[in-house]
Design a protein around this motif. Structure first.
Motif, PDB file in Angstrom:
ATOM      1  N   ASN A  95       0.869  -1.178   0.000  1.00  0.00           N
ATOM      2  CA  ASN A  95       0.000   0.000   0.000  1.00  0.00           C
ATOM      3  C   ASN A  95       0.906   1.229   0.000  1.00  0.00           C
ATOM      4  O   ASN A  95       1.350   1.688   1.046  1.00  0.00           O
ATOM      5  CB  ASN A  95      -0.895  -0.040   1.247  1.00  0.00           C
ATOM      6  CG  ASN A  95      -1.740   1.205   1.416  1.00  0.00           C
ATOM      7  OD1 ASN A  95      -2.120   1.850   0.449  1.00  0.00           O
ATOM      8  ND2 ASN A  95      -2.043   1.545   2.666  1.00  0.00           N
ATOM      9  N   LEU A  96       1.223   1.725  -1.183  1.00  0.00           N
ATOM     10  CA  LEU A  96       2.196   2.804  -1.332  1.00  0.00           C
ATOM     11  C   LEU A  96       1.499   4.048  -1.869  1.00  0.00           C
ATOM     12  O   LEU A  96       0.970   4.043  -2.984  1.00  0.00           O
ATOM     13  CB  LEU A  96       3.316   2.375  -2.282  1.00  0.00           C
ATOM     14  CG  LEU A  96       4.048   1.071  -1.907  1.00  0.00           C
ATOM     15  CD1 LEU A  96       5.074   0.715  -2.963  1.00  0.00           C
ATOM     16  CD2 LEU A  96       4.705   1.187  -0.548  1.00  0.00           C
ATOM     17  N   LEU A 141      10.971   4.245  -4.606  1.00  0.00           N
ATOM     18  CA  LEU A 141      11.468   2.908  -4.937  1.00  0.00           C
ATOM     19  C   LEU A 141      12.739   2.574  -4.163  1.00  0.00           C
ATOM     20  O   LEU A 141      12.843   1.510  -3.545  1.00  0.00           O
ATOM     21  CB  LEU A 141      11.717   2.804  -6.442  1.00  0.00           C
ATOM     22  CG  LEU A 141      11.963   1.395  -6.982  1.00  0.00           C
ATOM     23  CD1 LEU A 141      10.768   0.487  -6.729  1.00  0.00           C
ATOM     24  CD2 LEU A 141      12.272   1.436  -8.475  1.00  0.00           C
ATOM     25  N   VAL A 142      13.712   3.462  -4.185  1.00  0.00           N
ATOM     26  CA  VAL A 142      14.959   3.252  -3.446  1.00  0.00           C
ATOM     27  C   VAL A 142      15.388   4.575  -2.820  1.00  0.00           C
ATOM     28  O   VAL A 142      14.967   5.649  -3.250  1.00  0.00           O
ATOM     29  CB  VAL A 142      16.092   2.716  -4.357  1.00  0.00           C
ATOM     30  CG1 VAL A 142      15.777   1.315  -4.839  1.00  0.00           C
ATOM     31  CG2 VAL A 142      16.331   3.644  -5.543  1.00  0.00           C
ATOM     32  N   GLY A 143      16.257   4.478  -1.809  1.00  0.00           N
ATOM     33  CA  GLY A 143      16.765   5.664  -1.141  1.00  0.00           C
ATOM     34  C   GLY A 143      18.263   5.824  -1.337  1.00  0.00           C
ATOM     35  O   GLY A 143      18.932   4.993  -1.956  1.00  0.00           O
ATOM     36  N   LYS A 169      11.058   2.331   1.409  1.00  0.00           N
ATOM     37  CA  LYS A 169      10.610   0.939   1.448  1.00  0.00           C
ATOM     38  C   LYS A 169       9.991   0.435   0.140  1.00  0.00           C
ATOM     39  O   LYS A 169       9.582  -0.721   0.059  1.00  0.00           O
ATOM     40  CB  LYS A 169       9.561   0.777   2.557  1.00  0.00           C
ATOM     41  CG  LYS A 169      10.053   1.136   3.952  1.00  0.00           C
ATOM     42  CD  LYS A 169      11.161   0.199   4.399  1.00  0.00           C
ATOM     43  CE  LYS A 169      11.618   0.524   5.819  1.00  0.00           C
ATOM     44  NZ  LYS A 169      12.733  -0.363   6.248  1.00  0.00           N
ATOM     45  N   GLY A 170       9.906   1.279  -0.883  1.00  0.00           N
ATOM     46  CA  GLY A 170       9.160   0.911  -2.078  1.00  0.00           C
ATOM     47  C   GLY A 170       9.594  -0.395  -2.715  1.00  0.00           C
ATOM     48  O   GLY A 170       8.782  -1.298  -2.948  1.00  0.00           O
ATOM     49  N   LYS A 171      10.875  -0.537  -3.014  1.00  0.00           N
ATOM     50  CA  LYS A 171      11.372  -1.739  -3.687  1.00  0.00           C
ATOM     51  C   LYS A 171      11.104  -2.986  -2.853  1.00  0.00           C
ATOM     52  O   LYS A 171      10.620  -4.005  -3.371  1.00  0.00           O
ATOM     53  CB  LYS A 171      12.869  -1.599  -3.964  1.00  0.00           C
ATOM     54  CG  LYS A 171      13.495  -2.787  -4.695  1.00  0.00           C
ATOM     55  CD  LYS A 171      14.966  -2.511  -4.999  1.00  0.00           C
ATOM     56  CE  LYS A 171      15.584  -3.620  -5.845  1.00  0.00           C
ATOM     57  NZ  LYS A 171      15.677  -4.903  -5.103  1.00  0.00           N
ATOM     58  N   GLU A 172      11.411  -2.909  -1.585  1.00  0.00           N
ATOM     59  CA  GLU A 172      11.185  -4.056  -0.705  1.00  0.00           C
ATOM     60  C   GLU A 172       9.719  -4.459  -0.691  1.00  0.00           C
ATOM     61  O   GLU A 172       9.384  -5.649  -0.812  1.00  0.00           O
ATOM     62  CB  GLU A 172      11.636  -3.711   0.716  1.00  0.00           C
ATOM     63  CG  GLU A 172      11.324  -4.797   1.735  1.00  0.00           C
ATOM     64  CD  GLU A 172      11.503  -4.336   3.176  1.00  0.00           C
ATOM     65  OE1 GLU A 172      11.029  -5.056   4.081  1.00  0.00           O
ATOM     66  OE2 GLU A 172      12.094  -3.255   3.390  1.00  0.00           O
ATOM     67  N   TYR A 173       8.841  -3.484  -0.578  1.00  0.00           N
ATOM     68  CA  TYR A 173       7.423  -3.794  -0.429  1.00  0.00           C
ATOM     69  C   TYR A 173       6.807  -4.351  -1.709  1.00  0.00           C
ATOM     70  O   TYR A 173       6.008  -5.292  -1.658  1.00  0.00           O
ATOM     71  CB  TYR A 173       6.663  -2.549   0.026  1.00  0.00           C
ATOM     72  CG  TYR A 173       6.889  -2.176   1.479  1.00  0.00           C
ATOM     73  CD1 TYR A 173       7.742  -2.918   2.297  1.00  0.00           C
ATOM     74  CD2 TYR A 173       6.256  -1.076   2.048  1.00  0.00           C
ATOM     75  CE1 TYR A 173       7.954  -2.574   3.625  1.00  0.00           C
ATOM     76  CE2 TYR A 173       6.454  -0.727   3.380  1.00  0.00           C
ATOM     77  CZ  TYR A 173       7.306  -1.475   4.160  1.00  0.00           C
ATOM     78  OH  TYR A 173       7.511  -1.129   5.474  1.00  0.00           O
TER      79      TYR A 173
END
Length: 561
Positions: free
Chosen positions: A204-205, A271-273, A308-312
């Motif tokens: 849920n992003l 997506l990534v940090g 957390k986007g990529k992980e989730y």
């Protein structure tokens, strides 16, 4: 564009025990025979995206060369005379069939409806994202009013447009991509049984920049005096709307489906940090950054441990992505990150009062910080996705007409392993971006806080704001999936339920933003009460398309057995 996809269709047809219906004249490649109603040629770009004059001959082609033959086939299958259109419509309303559209927008073109927010305008075409609303709706519609592709196009035998049959478009970068997509559906349960708790997880992003106000003092400063904001355009100032609907999606939509929900908002949903090493390089890149780039502060906003986007998305079966974007890319961080990057928290707070007024909140000292974590084609293609069902709630990302496949935002998700994607082809609507109660078109700090406190108090009692526009279609689709419907059937039913449920709801405004909308917002400023904004709701009905096998039946943990 996407070449040789038709070579896959015999295998798909055999798997579903269906009928392969193909004709060479389905394709629309404009030449000197593509004429407007007044018999004028349409020189220039090959697509209505940048050549609006083509929209009329394109839509006529789809109606005459595809819709009519398809109806003739459906009539023959049902044993109903083709001229008995009402009977044919009623039959397929109750007995829908699956129609998999295999091909790109040249081989099997979409209808392009007029769009009051992003119009098909020959004199001032919207060059980058294109005008109009490309739609696959006609492939499932038995009784459209002939040659009506206006913003409020209706059907012949229903009050609102109604999609009788179940439609999904199968597309990919190339024939290998499409072959892999079909195999993911055929061997779906073999695949997910090896993925552990992936099948029970949903992402849920929700991106920032969903909140909108009309603050009168800022209008005077940034509009009347500085001319940075078009008069009437809502500004991206905090109302709590985005946070509330993040929580609503988790509690009202996804958890009742049986999912473990992974939620992230604004910068966390990127997506990534940034790594420590990357932040150090930025810090040392120039004298200004050495003085004013506070890497520790930026790390707290968008460091690799925060984002957390990529992980989730890689961990999730069902993915809800709500962000701002275009046909190539979308990004989660909003003005909060765009206003960062120059000084520490104090200067950040000051800039946060200015940035939302410049180019819709997309331009500021930190606009470059958004780029790393954007959901671009290059970033997304390298994800390791399971056979997920992805809903991308972002402007234009679902547009394929005039877009090279490997540059398409939604197709990158299919390439990365998703089983199906639902996305919109034009500027998708936000349901105001404010919370209720809101009794006046202008906002003052205490009225915004009153609405937020009222909403959060109700949420503690389990009472959440209603859903609208594309979010309502998503919610209705999820209810259908809970009943063990295929994604195509659930999506079709959700679209058909949408206008009857949402048409009479009134609101003050409905972003998206854009320079081309300044006249619309100027007119809205003269209104003293809320409006139905029915044209915007028709756009929501028309713009979403299912990209994937419509007969795909995804696993839902809490679905009825």
């Amino acid at each position: 564009m996407a070449k040789k996809l038709s070579t896959i269709t015999p295998y798909l047809t055999a798997y579903h025990k269906g009928i392969l219906f193909a004709r060479s004249d389905f394709a629309f490649a404009p030449d000197d025979n593509a004429l407007t109603r007044d018999l004028k040629r349409c020189p220039g770009y090959y697509s209505p995206m940048r050549n609006p004059r083509l929209a009329e001959p394109l839509c006529k082609h789809v109606f005459d060369k595809i819709h009519k033959p398809l109806n003739a086939l459906l009539a023959k299958l049902a044993g109903i005379p083709l001229n008995d259109l009402r009977h044919l419509r009623d039959y397929y309303k109750d007995n829908p069939v699956y129609i998999a559209v295999v091909g790109d927008a040249i081989m099997l073109p979409q209808i392009v409806y007029q769009n009051y927010m992003e119009p098909l305008d020959e004199k001032e075409p919207i060059a980058y994202t294109g005008g109009g609303t490309p739609s696959d709706f006609i492939y499932g519609d038995i009784d459209p009013i002939p040659y009506d592709w206006s913003n409020l196009a209706n059907d012949t035998f229903s009050y609102y447009p109604y999609q009788e049959n179940i439609v999904g478009r199968i597309i990919g970068w190339d024939v290998q991509d499409v072959s892999a997509l079909i195999n993911r559906v055929i061997f779906y349960y073999d695949i997910i049984n090896k993925l552990g708790d992936w099948k029970d997880t949903a992402a849920n992003l929700v991106g920032g920049g969903q909140d909108f106000q009309r603050p009168p003092i800022r209008y005077f400063i940034f509009g009347t005096l500085l001319h940075l904001t078009p008069r009437g355009e809502p500004m991206k100032y905090w109302t709590g709307y985005g946070e509330v609907f993040l929580k609503r999606t988790e509690e009202v939509v996804l958890k009742p489906m049986g999912f473990k929900v992974l939620s992230a908002y604004d910068t966390e949903a990127a997506l990534v940090g940034f790594t420590d090493n990357a932040l150090e390089k930025i810090k040392k890149s120039c004298l200004l950054n050495r003085l004013l780039f506070f890497k520790g502060y930026i790390k707290k906003l968008v460091g690799q441990d925060v984002v957390k986007g990529k992980e989730y998305v890689e961990r999730s079966n069902l993915i809800w992505l709500n962000a701002h974007g275009n046909q190539h890319v979308f990004m989660a961080p909003g003005p909060y990150l765009v206003a960062a990057g120059l000084g520490g928290p104090i200067l950040h707070r000051i800039l946060l009062q200015i940035v939302p007024n410049v180019m819709g909140g997309f331009l500021g000292p930190g606009y470059h910080l958004v780029n790393l974590g954007e959901y671009s084609t290059r970033n997304v293609e390298n994800l390791n996705l399971g056979p997920s069902l992805v809903w991308i709630e972002s402007c234009v990302v679902g547009r394929m007409e005039g877009v090279y496949p490997t540059e398409s935002g939604f197709q990158a998700f299919l390439h990365a392993g998703a089983a199906a994607v639902i996305a919109s082809s034009t500027g998708s609507n936000i349901a105001g971006g404010y919370l209720e109660p809101k009794k006046h078109r202008y906002d003052l700090p205490w009225t915004v806080w009153r609405a937020y406190l009222n909403t959060t108090r109700n949420m503690k009692k389990g009472i959440y704001p209603d859903s609208h526009f594309g979010y309502l279609i998503f919610e209705e689709m999820c209810k259908g999936l809970m009943k063990n419907a295929t994604v195509g059937l659930a999506f079709r039913n959700a679209k058909n339920a949408y206008l009857p449920k949402d048409a009479n709801w009134t609101l003050w405004w409905n972003p998206p933003l854009g320079e081309n909308l300044k006249d619309i917002y100027s007119k809205e400023m003269s209104k003293s009460k809320k409006d139905r904004m029915l044209k915007a709701k028709y756009i929501s009905f028309q713009e979403y398309a299912l990209y994937g096998d419509p007969a795909f039946n995804p696993y839902i943990p809490g679905e009825a057995s």
